[in-house]
Design a protein around this motif. Structure first.
Motif, PDB file in Angstrom:
ATOM      1  N   ARG A 153       2.254  38.750  -0.831  1.00 19.34           N
ATOM      2  CA  ARG A 153       1.470  38.117  -1.891  1.00 19.34           C
ATOM      3  C   ARG A 153       2.371  37.108  -2.592  1.00 19.34           C
ATOM      4  O   ARG A 153       3.559  37.361  -2.787  1.00 19.34           O
ATOM      5  N   ARG A 154       1.790  35.988  -2.989  1.00 23.54           N
ATOM      6  CA  ARG A 154       2.558  34.909  -3.628  1.00 23.54           C
ATOM      7  C   ARG A 154       1.848  34.534  -4.916  1.00 23.54           C
ATOM      8  O   ARG A 154       0.726  34.051  -4.913  1.00 23.54           O
ATOM      9  N   ILE A 155       2.511  34.783  -6.049  1.00 19.84           N
ATOM     10  CA  ILE A 155       1.901  34.579  -7.358  1.00 19.84           C
ATOM     11  C   ILE A 155       2.761  33.613  -8.166  1.00 19.84           C
ATOM     12  O   ILE A 155       3.965  33.851  -8.345  1.00 19.84           O
ATOM     13  N   LYS A 156       2.166  32.542  -8.642  1.00 17.77           N
ATOM     14  CA  LYS A 156       2.899  31.609  -9.498  1.00 17.77           C
ATOM     15  C   LYS A 156       3.087  32.231 -10.871  1.00 17.77           C
ATOM     16  O   LYS A 156       2.147  32.782 -11.455  1.00 17.77           O
ATOM     17  N   LEU A 203       6.570   8.734 -10.225  1.00 14.87           N
ATOM     18  CA  LEU A 203       7.756   9.580 -10.101  1.00 14.87           C
ATOM     19  C   LEU A 203       7.979  10.305 -11.410  1.00 14.87           C
ATOM     20  O   LEU A 203       8.025   9.694 -12.476  1.00 14.87           O
ATOM     21  N   SER A 204       8.111  11.629 -11.324  1.00 12.86           N
ATOM     22  CA  SER A 204       8.345  12.451 -12.504  1.00 12.86           C
ATOM     23  C   SER A 204       9.537  13.358 -12.246  1.00 12.86           C
ATOM     24  O   SER A 204       9.767  13.781 -11.106  1.00 12.86           O
ATOM     25  N   GLU A 205      10.282  13.634 -13.278  1.00 12.95           N
ATOM     26  CA  GLU A 205      11.403  14.561 -13.160  1.00 12.95           C
ATOM     27  C   GLU A 205      11.192  15.702 -14.139  1.00 12.95           C
ATOM     28  O   GLU A 205      10.951  15.485 -15.324  1.00 12.95           O
ATOM     29  N   ASP A 206      11.263  16.902 -13.638  1.00 15.81           N
ATOM     30  CA  ASP A 206      11.069  18.099 -14.441  1.00 15.81           C
ATOM     31  C   ASP A 206      12.229  19.030 -14.172  1.00 15.81           C
ATOM     32  O   ASP A 206      12.482  19.417 -13.030  1.00 15.81           O
ATOM     33  N   ASN A 207      12.942  19.401 -15.226  1.00 18.66           N
ATOM     34  CA  ASN A 207      14.101  20.281 -15.054  1.00 18.66           C
ATOM     35  C   ASN A 207      13.704  21.722 -14.779  1.00 18.66           C
ATOM     36  O   ASN A 207      14.532  22.546 -14.390  1.00 18.66           O
ATOM     37  N   GLN A 208      12.429  22.044 -15.004  1.00 17.43           N
ATOM     38  CA  GLN A 208      11.967  23.403 -14.785  1.00 17.43           C
ATOM     39  C   GLN A 208      11.357  23.528 -13.396  1.00 17.43           C
ATOM     40  O   GLN A 208      10.294  22.981 -13.126  1.00 17.43           O
ATOM     41  N   ASP A 209      12.031  24.216 -12.510  1.00 14.97           N
ATOM     42  CA  ASP A 209      11.500  24.439 -11.172  1.00 14.97           C
ATOM     43  C   ASP A 209      10.397  25.488 -11.245  1.00 14.97           C
ATOM     44  O   ASP A 209      10.451  26.409 -12.061  1.00 14.97           O
ATOM     45  N   GLU A 210       9.381  25.347 -10.407  1.00 16.36           N
ATOM     46  CA  GLU A 210       8.305  26.337 -10.370  1.00 16.36           C
ATOM     47  C   GLU A 210       8.843  27.670  -9.852  1.00 16.36           C
ATOM     48  O   GLU A 210       9.676  27.712  -8.949  1.00 16.36           O
ATOM     49  N   LEU A 211       8.339  28.745 -10.428  1.00 20.20           N
ATOM     50  CA  LEU A 211       8.759  30.078 -10.016  1.00 20.20           C
ATOM     51  C   LEU A 211       7.580  30.833  -9.416  1.00 20.20           C
ATOM     52  O   LEU A 211       6.434  30.688  -9.854  1.00 20.20           O
ATOM     53  N   PHE A 212       7.884  31.661  -8.400  1.00 22.42           N
ATOM     54  CA  PHE A 212       6.863  32.467  -7.754  1.00 22.42           C
ATOM     55  C   PHE A 212       7.351  33.907  -7.632  1.00 22.42           C
ATOM     56  O   PHE A 212       8.554  34.156  -7.447  1.00 22.42           O
ATOM     57  N   LEU A 213       6.412  34.835  -7.765  1.00 22.98           N
ATOM     58  CA  LEU A 213       6.686  36.241  -7.491  1.00 22.98           C
ATOM     59  C   LEU A 213       6.115  36.546  -6.113  1.00 22.98           C
ATOM     60  O   LEU A 213       4.915  36.411  -5.874  1.00 22.98           O
ATOM     61  N   ILE A 214       6.987  36.932  -5.201  1.00 22.19           N
ATOM     62  CA  ILE A 214       6.577  37.294  -3.845  1.00 22.19           C
ATOM     63  C   ILE A 214       6.646  38.807  -3.719  1.00 22.19           C
ATOM     64  O   ILE A 214       7.681  39.416  -4.029  1.00 22.19           O
TER      65      ILE A 214
END
Length: 383
Positions: A316-319, A236-247
Motif C-alpha cells: 500500500r502506498r499512502i501520501k 519551473l518550481s523549486e520546493d525544499n519539501q520532498d513528498e513523503l509516502f508511507l509504504i
C-alpha cells in the motif's frame, strides 16, 4: 525538489515541448552539440528563434528536413540510431521510452506488430529530433518531478499519411488513455501523437489545481496563429519539501532474521523510518505490517528492496505529511568525557534535549559504570 509543470491549455506537440524548455533556460548551444551525437546531421537543419503568439514572447523550434531526409523508419531503426549515439544513458532511455509509447499506439491502431510498424510521420527525421531534443533538455534541467495539466486535444479533423482522421487522431487517443483530456472551440489538432507520448512518458500526475512557487516560466510556440495563444507553458518550481509516502505490506511468512536484514537494507537505501507492527491476518495467523516512510525521490529504490528482500507480493502506498522540528547536534562535556547531544527546537525554542545513546554506552563501558550513571551525568550538560 525541482518541479516542472506543463500547462497544456493549447495542447502539446514535440516542437512546442522542446521550445518551452529552451525558453525556460536550456542552452541552445548545448542542445545543438548533443544532437550531433545522433550522426544524422545531413538529414535536417534546426530553426530556433523568438516569435510572438497573441502578444506573448515565445521560443520557436522547428526541424527543417534536407534533401538527405530518411523515410519510414521502424522502431528497430530508431532505437539503433539512439543506441549507437554518444548521448548519455538517461537521454537514450527516455527517448526510446517515448518512441515505444508511440509505436505501441500505432501498432494497436493499425493492427500490426510493434516492430513491424513503419513510422511515417513519427518515424521521420523531424520526430526523431523532436523527441531526442526533448530528452536532452529535460536531462539538462535536472527535474525531480513532472506534473501536467489536463490535455487540450482540439477537435475537428486532421489530414495525415492515412487520410482524414478525427481529432484527437486515433494514435493520440490511444496514447492518452487514462489521462484527463478536454477540447475547446478550436477546430484543429492541438495535441499530436509525439506530444501525447512525451507527456505520458514524463508526467508523474495530471492536475489542474497545482499550487506552485514559480521560479521561472517558459513559452514554447506552436505553428498556428490564433486568438488564443498557440503555446505550451512550462513552469519551473523549486520546493525544499520532498513528498513523503508511507509504504505498507502485511507479511506472515518471514523469519525474524529476514525482518532484521530487510530493515537494515531499507535504512541503508535512504528510508526515513522503518518499523514493524504486530497484526493478525487470515485464520488468526500472527504477522507483521512493514511500515516504511520514504521520500518520493527514493521511492523506486525502496520498492526494489522490498520486492527483492521480502516475500510480499504487493504494497500500500499512502501520501503523508510530516511536521519536523528544527534539529541540530552539539558536543557537550560531562565528568566522563565529551558526548553528542541532539537538540530540537519548535518556534525557535528548545523543546527537547537528548544525549546520543551510543555515546552514553561508550562512556559507560570505558569508565566501567552503569549506563544509568552515565545518563544521569549527561543531564547536567549545557547544550
Amino acid at each position: 525538489m525541482r518541479i516542472l509543470y506543463f500547462d497544456c491549455f493549447s495542447g502539446i506537440s514535440g516542437d512546442m515541448a522542446v521550445a518551452s524548455l529552451l525558453d525556460l533556460g536550456v542552452s541552445k548551444e548545448y542542445l545543438l552539440n548533443e544532437l550531433k551525437k545522433l550522426n544524422i546531421d545531413e538529414e535536417y537543419k534546426i530553426d530556433i528563434k523568438r516569435v510572438k503568439k497573441a502578444g506573448i514572447d515565445s521560443t520557436y523550434f522547428d526541424v527543417i528536413l534536407t534533401e538527405h531526409r530518411h523515410h519510414a523508419r521502424n522502431l528497430f531503426d530508431i532505437e539503433g540510431i539512439i543506441d549507437k549515439s554518444d548521448l548519455n544513458k538517461s537521454v537514450k532511455e527516455l527517448s526510446k521510452k517515448i518512441f515505444k509509447i508511440v509505436g505501441e499506439a500505432e501498432a494497436k491502431v493499425h493492427g500490426e506488430k510493434l516492430y513491424d510498424v513503419h513510422f511515417h510521420e513519427v518515424g521521420a527525421t523531424d520526430s526523431i529530433i523532436d523527441i531526442v531534443s526533448f530528452s536532452i533538455c529535460l536531462d539538462y534541467l535536472k527535474i525531480d518531478k513532472v506534473i501536467s495539466s489536463y490535455i487540450n486535444t482540439g477537435r475537428g479533423f486532421v489530414e495525415c499519411e492515412h487520410g482524414t482522421l478525427p481529432v484527437p487522431a486515433p494514435a493520440t487517443a490511444e496514447i492518452l488513455k487514462g489521462i484527463p483530456v478536454y477540447s475547446d472551440e478550436r477546430e484543429f489538432e492541438l495535441t499530436t501523437p509525439t506530444g501525447a507520448a512525451i507527456i505520458k512518458a514524463v508526467a508523474d500526475e495530471f492536475k489542474m489545481d497545482c499550487p506552485l512557487v514559480i521560479k521561472n516560466v517558459g513559452y514554447g510556440a506552436g505553428k498556428r496563429d490564433t486568438e488564443k495563444p498557440n503555446i505550451l507553458r512550462a513552469i519551473l518550481s523549486e520546493d525544499n519539501q520532498d513528498e513523503l509516502f508511507l509504504i505498507q505490506a502485511n507479511i506472515d511468512d518471514m523469519t525474524g532474521e529476514m525482518y532484521g536484514y530487510l530493515m537494515d537494507k531499507l535504512f541503508e537505501a535512504g528510508a526515513r523510518d522503518v518499523y514493524y507492527t504486530p497484526i493478525y491476518m487470515k485464520k488468526n495467523r500472527p504477522a507483521v505490517t512493514l511500515n516504511v516512510i520514504v521520500s518520493k525521490t527514493m521511492e523506486e529504490k525502496i520498492l526494489d528492496i522490498i520486492f527483492t528482500e521480502s516475500t510480499t507480493i504487493g504494497v500500500r502506498r499512502i501520501k503523508i505529511d510530516r511536521v519536523e522540528l528544527e534539529r541540530e547536534t552539539k558536543t557537550a562535556k560531562t565528568i566522563y568525557g565529551d558526548i553528542k547531544v541532539k537538540i530540537a527546537r519548535y518556534k525557535d525554542k528548545i523543546v527537547n534535549v537528548k544525549p546520543e545513546f551510543e555515546d552514553l554506552k561508550r562512556i559507560a563501558d570505558k569508565n566501567n559504570i552503569p549506563l544509568k550513571s552515565a545518563t544521569k551525568s549527561s543531564e547536567k550538560m549545557i547544550p
